[in-house]
Design an enzyme around this catalytic site. Structure first.
Site, mmCIF file in Angstrom:
data_model
loop_
_atom_site.group_PDB
_atom_site.id
_atom_site.type_symbol
_atom_site.label_atom_id
_atom_site.label_comp_id
_atom_site.label_asym_id
_atom_site.label_seq_id
_atom_site.Cartn_x
_atom_site.Cartn_y
_atom_site.Cartn_z
ATOM 1 N NE ARG A 175 1.011 12.924 -19.704
ATOM 2 C CZ ARG A 175 0.185 13.291 -18.725
ATOM 3 N NH1 ARG A 175 -1.016 13.719 -18.995
ATOM 4 N NH2 ARG A 175 0.547 13.226 -17.461
ATOM 5 C CE LYS A 190 9.046 1.629 -11.491
ATOM 6 N NZ LYS A 190 7.930 0.663 -11.472
ATOM 7 N N PRO A 191 7.619 0.847 -16.008
ATOM 8 C CG PRO A 191 6.656 -0.950 -17.154
ATOM 9 C CD PRO A 191 7.976 -0.355 -16.782
ATOM 10 N N GLY A 244 3.441 10.211 -11.048
ATOM 11 C CA GLY A 244 3.006 9.408 -9.909
ATOM 12 C C GLY A 244 2.672 10.310 -8.740
ATOM 13 C CD GLU A 266 2.872 16.322 -15.935
ATOM 14 O OE1 GLU A 266 1.912 16.662 -15.217
ATOM 15 O OE2 GLU A 266 3.303 17.024 -16.859
ATOM 16 C CG LEU A 267 4.739 15.337 -8.888
ATOM 17 C CD1 LEU A 267 5.513 16.118 -7.842
ATOM 18 C CD2 LEU A 267 5.335 13.951 -9.067
ATOM 19 N NE ARG A 294 -10.325 10.889 -18.876
ATOM 20 C CZ ARG A 294 -9.112 11.423 -18.662
ATOM 21 N NH1 ARG A 294 -8.906 12.248 -17.662
ATOM 22 N NH2 ARG A 294 -8.120 11.131 -19.472
ATOM 23 C CB CYS A 300 -3.427 13.210 -11.553
ATOM 24 S SG CYS A 300 -3.339 13.235 -13.347
ATOM 25 C CD GLU A 397 -4.128 12.263 -6.045
ATOM 26 O OE1 GLU A 397 -3.139 11.754 -5.474
ATOM 27 O OE2 GLU A 397 -4.116 12.571 -7.250
ATOM 28 C CB SER A 457 -6.551 14.762 -20.825
ATOM 29 O OG SER A 457 -6.495 14.720 -19.424
HETATM 30 P P1 NAP Z 1 3.354 6.075 -7.131
HETATM 31 O O1 NAP Z 1 3.158 5.140 -6.008
HETATM 32 O O2 NAP Z 1 4.058 7.349 -6.868
HETATM 33 O O3 NAP Z 1 4.091 5.236 -8.256
HETATM 34 C C1 NAP Z 1 4.426 5.802 -9.506
HETATM 35 C C2 NAP Z 1 5.599 5.060 -10.078
HETATM 36 O O4 NAP Z 1 6.740 5.256 -9.218
HETATM 37 C C3 NAP Z 1 5.396 3.553 -10.170
HETATM 38 O O5 NAP Z 1 6.047 3.082 -11.317
HETATM 39 C C4 NAP Z 1 6.087 3.063 -8.908
HETATM 40 O O6 NAP Z 1 6.511 1.732 -8.952
HETATM 41 C C5 NAP Z 1 7.272 3.995 -8.853
HETATM 42 N N1 NAP Z 1 7.887 4.066 -7.534
HETATM 43 C C6 NAP Z 1 7.304 3.893 -6.337
HETATM 44 N N2 NAP Z 1 8.226 4.017 -5.349
HETATM 45 C C7 NAP Z 1 9.409 4.274 -5.953
HETATM 46 C C8 NAP Z 1 10.728 4.476 -5.489
HETATM 47 N N3 NAP Z 1 11.032 4.452 -4.186
HETATM 48 N N4 NAP Z 1 11.709 4.701 -6.392
HETATM 49 C C9 NAP Z 1 11.422 4.712 -7.704
HETATM 50 N N5 NAP Z 1 10.196 4.515 -8.217
HETATM 51 C C10 NAP Z 1 9.195 4.300 -7.347
HETATM 52 O O7 NAP Z 1 1.960 6.498 -7.803
HETATM 53 P P2 NAP Z 1 0.796 5.551 -8.271
HETATM 54 O O8 NAP Z 1 0.066 5.083 -7.060
HETATM 55 O O9 NAP Z 1 1.292 4.530 -9.237
HETATM 56 O O10 NAP Z 1 -0.098 6.566 -9.113
HETATM 57 C C11 NAP Z 1 -1.032 7.384 -8.539
HETATM 58 C C12 NAP Z 1 -0.492 8.796 -8.347
HETATM 59 O O11 NAP Z 1 -0.047 9.292 -9.615
HETATM 60 C C13 NAP Z 1 -1.560 9.763 -7.891
HETATM 61 O O12 NAP Z 1 -1.066 10.608 -6.896
HETATM 62 C C14 NAP Z 1 -1.883 10.556 -9.169
HETATM 63 O O13 NAP Z 1 -2.393 11.845 -8.916
HETATM 64 C C15 NAP Z 1 -0.553 10.596 -9.824
HETATM 65 N N6 NAP Z 1 -0.712 10.855 -11.258
HETATM 66 C C16 NAP Z 1 -0.352 12.079 -11.738
HETATM 67 C C17 NAP Z 1 -0.529 12.362 -13.083
HETATM 68 C C18 NAP Z 1 -0.159 13.706 -13.624
HETATM 69 O O14 NAP Z 1 -0.026 13.799 -14.843
HETATM 70 N N7 NAP Z 1 0.033 14.738 -12.815
HETATM 71 C C19 NAP Z 1 -1.052 11.394 -13.941
HETATM 72 C C20 NAP Z 1 -1.402 10.150 -13.425
HETATM 73 C C21 NAP Z 1 -1.218 9.897 -12.068
HETATM 74 P P3 NAP Z 1 5.557 0.583 -8.318
HETATM 75 O O15 NAP Z 1 4.415 0.500 -9.242
HETATM 76 O O16 NAP Z 1 6.386 -0.627 -8.276
HETATM 77 O O17 NAP Z 1 5.154 1.051 -6.943
#
Ligand code: NAP
Length: 493
Positions: A175, A190-191, A244, A266-267, A294, A300, A397, A457
């Site tokens: 995306r 960075k995945p 994230g 996108e949070l 789903r 999110c 959440e 979506s």
């Molecule tokens: P996250 O903890 O915020 O992590 C997202 C990404 O950020 C990961 O690649 C993570 O790396 C990285 N990251 C974490 N700490 C960081 C830092 N200090 N500096 C730079 N990068 C950092 O979120 P998640 O747990 O993976 O995903 C779940 C969240 O994503 C939920 O809140 C969900 O609602 C949201 N989300 C939103 C959408 C949307 O389109 N609005 C879509 C999907 C998900 P690491 O993996 O190494 O921690």
């Protein structure tokens, strides 16, 4: 070819063996500085699937250097050439849908049938943006006073940093990568640490599709803070696109502000699902199953809380509980499984704590309600009725298969409930009254509304939220704008 009915340990090994495990920098897969690696774990078993390179700051800056080195030539590549690379990658992903789906299930846990759906959804972003690449256009005008000519052109923003979450391991990448490639931007991706394998496979697929070396660079790491911050602070970076949590998004927005980067965020979400007294209740239950279950509730866009008119609440709770209780829980590779494990122990503990809190506040467990014993991070589909206003899960959440049901008396109360959150990603509305549908949609503070539909979506639609759910849109004709800069040229008349 692998399907849910025939997946064997050999299939799993073959798919895992095909994944590159290094860093992709300037077209070459290489080890991280010092040869560091970190494990990728199967959330259904807790076992290690693979070890991937664990980048340090120096590796990330090398990836940025590679992206910067080819930015100018890539911006010059004909739009049709960029389009055709995306189109070829789309075809390859679809040709390998079974293997990519299996890989996704292994690292993330969702059932293979759902992974196939995500792979197709992810590929569709490449097809959509391949079609958009040739349609980037500016405008020409005479100034109103006739004194000058105005030319407006759209150009790539420049090198982009893309940071993605674990819950949709492929689609959250495509995306962003799709529009970045279509616009002529170069990339450092960075995945997520828990699900890097799908993104690494994508690196190979895009190279095979003819993407020039250095346009896409991939950096996997267990130290996201240490690795991303210096890249955002580097003056050669022009944009951050992040998906994230709101918490990390806020932190990265702060870092991006130092360098005045363009940002797309996108949070998190906290989607309300409103069922009005004139709703078709069976359609609402169908939509609720989709919006809640789903991705095991780890989306999110997941319906976080159900606000149902008092007259329908009991029937809705019973019908939803019957559907959810019938869903089979297990490892996503097993035939017939509809609910996989949660991503990790922390995720499951959070879901458990939210359910206990709701029960302490008087909620009634209609089905589920306790973590499942044994290996893996399984939590059963759960329906809670009579959830009280003070319960945490109405405000936070959940990210799991839990459906809390609260009641409302009239439209104003339903809307007040729905808007009572700092989030604003998506709201679901069930009503058969078209006037109510539009009136309510206008008053909801959300970026997206699912109207008599449990899934919003679509790569051809603008996905995104308001308030603490983010900034900007992904997908649709809007998605490419995030990767384009506007340049105005003033000329004499
Ligand atoms: P996250 O903890 O915020 O992590 C997202 C990404 O950020 C990961 O690649 C993570 O790396 C990285 N990251 C974490 N700490 C960081 C830092 N200090 N500096 C730079 N990068 C950092 O979120 P998640 O747990 O993976 O995903 C779940 C969240 O994503 C939920 O809140 C969900 O609602 C949201 N989300 C939103 C959408 C949307 O389109 N609005 C879509 C999907 C998900 P690491 O993996 O190494 O921690």
């Amino acid at each position: 070819m692998t399907t849910a009915a025939t997946i064997t340990a050999d299939d799993e090994r073959r798919v895992l063996d095909g994944v590159p495990t290094g860093l992709l920098v300037g077209g070459t897969w290489r080890a991280a500085k010092g040869g560091a690696v970190f494990p990728v774990v199967d959330p259904a078993t807790g076992e290690t699937l693979a070890e991937v390179a664990d980048a340090r700051e120096e590796d990330a800056l090398a990836a940025l250097g590679a992206a910067v080195a080819v930015q100018e030539s890539w911006a010059q590549a004909p739009p049709r050439e960029r389009a055709e690379i995306l189109r070829r990658a789309y075809e390859t992903i679809m040709a390998r849908v079974d293997d990519l789906a299996l890989l996704m299930t292994l690292e993330m846990g969702k059932p293979v049938a759902e992974s196939r759906g995500e792979v197709a959804y992810a590929a569709e972003f490449f097809r959509w943006f391949s079609e958009e690449a040739s349609r980037i256009a500016g405008r020409y005008a005479r100034s109103p006073d006739g004194g000058s000519r105005m030319l407006v052109m759209r150009q790539p923003v420049g090198p982009c940093v893309l940071v993605t979450p674990w819950n949709f391991p492929l689609a959250m990448g495509t995306r962003k990568i799709g529009p970045a490639i279509a616009a002529g931007c170069t990339i450092v991706l960075k995945p997520a640490e828990q699900t890097p394998l799908s993104a690494l496979m994508l690196g190979d697929i895009l190279a095979e599709a003819g993407l020039p070396e250095g346009v896409l660079n991939i950096v996997t790491t267990s130290r996201p803070g240490e690795v991303v911050a210096p890249v955002l602070a580097d003056s050669r970076t022009r944009k951050l696109s992040f998906t994230g949590s709101t918490e990390v998004g806020r932190l990265l927005l702060g870092q991006a502000s130092g360098n005045l980067l363009r940002t797309s965020m996108e949070l998190g979400g906290n989607a309300p699902f409103l069922v009005f007294p004139d709703a078709d209740i069976d359609a609402a239950v169908d939509g609720a199953v989709l919006a809640k279950m789903r991705n095991i509730g780890e989306a999110c866009t997941a319906a976080n809380r159900f606000h149902v008119h008092g007259n329908l609440a009991e029937e809705f709770a019973d019908k939803l509980a019957e559907r959810l209780a019938a869903m089979r829980v297990g490892r996503g590779t097993e035939p017939g499984v509809e609910v996989g494990p949660l991503i990790d122990e922390d995720g499951r503990n959070k879901v458990s704590a939210l359910v206990r809190d709701a029960v302490d506040h008087g909620a009634r467990v209609v089905t589920g309600g306790e973590p499942l014993p044994g290996a893996g991070y399984f939590y059963p589909p759960t329906v809670l009725a009579g959830v009280g206003a003070g319960s945490r899960l109405l405000h936070e959440e959940i990210f799991g298969p839990v459906a809390p049901i609260a009641t409302f008396a009239d439209e104003d109360e339903a809307i007040a409930w729905a808007n009572d959150t700092p989030y604003g990603l998506v709201a679901y509305v069930y009503t058969q009254d078209v006037n109510r549908a539009l009136r309510v949609s206008e008053r909801l503070d959300y970026g997206m509304i699912g109207l008599n539909r449990g899934l919003v979506s679509n790569p051809a639609a603008p996905f995104g939220g308001v308030k603490h759910s983010g900034l900007g849109r992904e997908g649709g004709i809007e998605g490419i704008d995030e990767f384009l800069e506007t340049k105005y040229i003033a000329m004499p008349a």
